[in-house]
Design an enzyme around this catalytic site. Structure first.
Site, PDB file in Angstrom:
ATOM      1  N   GLU A  42      -8.193  -1.485   4.127  1.00  0.00           N
ATOM      2  CA  GLU A  42      -8.818  -0.378   4.857  1.00  0.00           C
ATOM      3  C   GLU A  42     -10.337  -0.589   4.936  1.00  0.00           C
ATOM      4  OE1 GLU A  42      -7.566   3.345   3.294  1.00  0.00           O
ATOM      5  OE2 GLU A  42      -8.597   4.493   4.860  1.00  0.00           O
ATOM      6  N   ARG A  48       3.829  -6.561  -9.256  1.00  0.00           N
ATOM      7  CA  ARG A  48       5.202  -6.055  -9.378  1.00  0.00           C
ATOM      8  C   ARG A  48       6.210  -6.967  -8.705  1.00  0.00           C
ATOM      9  NH1 ARG A  48       2.839  -0.218  -8.270  1.00  0.00           N
ATOM     10  NH2 ARG A  48       1.819  -1.569  -6.786  1.00  0.00           N
TER      11      ARG A  48
END
Ligand code: AMP
Length: 218
Positions: free
Chosen positions: A138, A101
């Site tokens: 993560e 994006r």
């Protein structure tokens, strides 16, 4: 043209709001900048209203801030680009966008800024010789890359992406661009999730950071 129409609408909207002045009989712009009007609405609430929030995507507990709804709106796109360009500090040689994006905003800003577009891609996509940088997710790590000859050392690079959260991606991009010799002193995001600390971490890395919209919480 479309650009000047957008500018006129942007300039006029506060005074055309029915109670913009806060008190009857006062012109709208006599209040201090942090008066009642600005507590109720901030300058980019028109854009914020075009962003859709999808709960629990891509996993439970995440509030996904979906900018595709803003992208579908011609005025939303024009105002976004206009305001990001206005927030840019001084001339830049290249606008670096983070896949995918970020590419949209990099290309759109590069034209009015008279800059080139530098693609920061996921590892393995660029055909030429690359330099890469890893960053923590993560679980595990990810890797972004640029062509090793994408910039001439000393070129001024503006980093852009749609959204900054923890800042892991953007900080890796800054390390990568600096490793390639770029002068990276500013970054722009459409959306900031300030409570996740990414923008502040980038500031600690020595960048001026601007975003049009903030969503408190995460
Ligand atoms: P981070 O590295 O944590 O700053 O994450 C930044 C990247 O993940 C950006 O490229 C965003 O497009 C995406 N991202 C992270 N959190 C969200 C969210 N809540 N909504 C939409 N996109 C997100």
């Amino acid at each position: 043209g479309a650009a000047s129409d957008t500018g006129a609408a942007l300039f006029l909207w506060p005074s055309s709001a029915p109670d913009a002045g806060g008190h009857h009989g006062h012109p709208p712009f006599t209040l201090a900048p942090y008066g009642p009007m600005t507590r109720r609405m901030s300058a980019n609430d028109d854009l914020k209203a075009l962003i859709r929030t999808i709960p629990d995507f891509p996993k439970p507990g995440i509030q996904f801030r979906d900018i595709t709804t803003l992208l579908l709106d011609p005025t939303g796109v024009a105002r976004t680009v206009e305001r990001m360009v206005a927030a840019t500090r001084g001339p830049v040689d290249l606008v670096a966008g983070i896949e995918a994006r970020g590419f949209l905003f990099a290309a759109a800003l590069a034209v009015p800024l008279n800059a080139g577009v530098l693609l920061i891609r996921k590892d393995g996509k660029l055909p030429g010789a690359t330099i890469a940088e890893d960053y923590a997710l993560e679980y595990g790590t990810d890797r972004i890359a640029v062509h090793e000859d994408a910039l001439v050392p000393g070129q001024r690079v503006l980093l852009v992406d749609d959204l900054i959260a923890t800042g892991g991606t953007a900080r890796a991009a800054v390390r990568l661009l600096r490793k390639a010799g770029g002068l990276v002193e500013q970054a722009q995001f459409l959306v900031d999730l300030p409570d996740l600390g990414g923008a502040d971490a980038l500031r600690a890395d020595g960048l001026a950071v601007d975003s049009l919209i903030g969503f408190p919480g995460h």
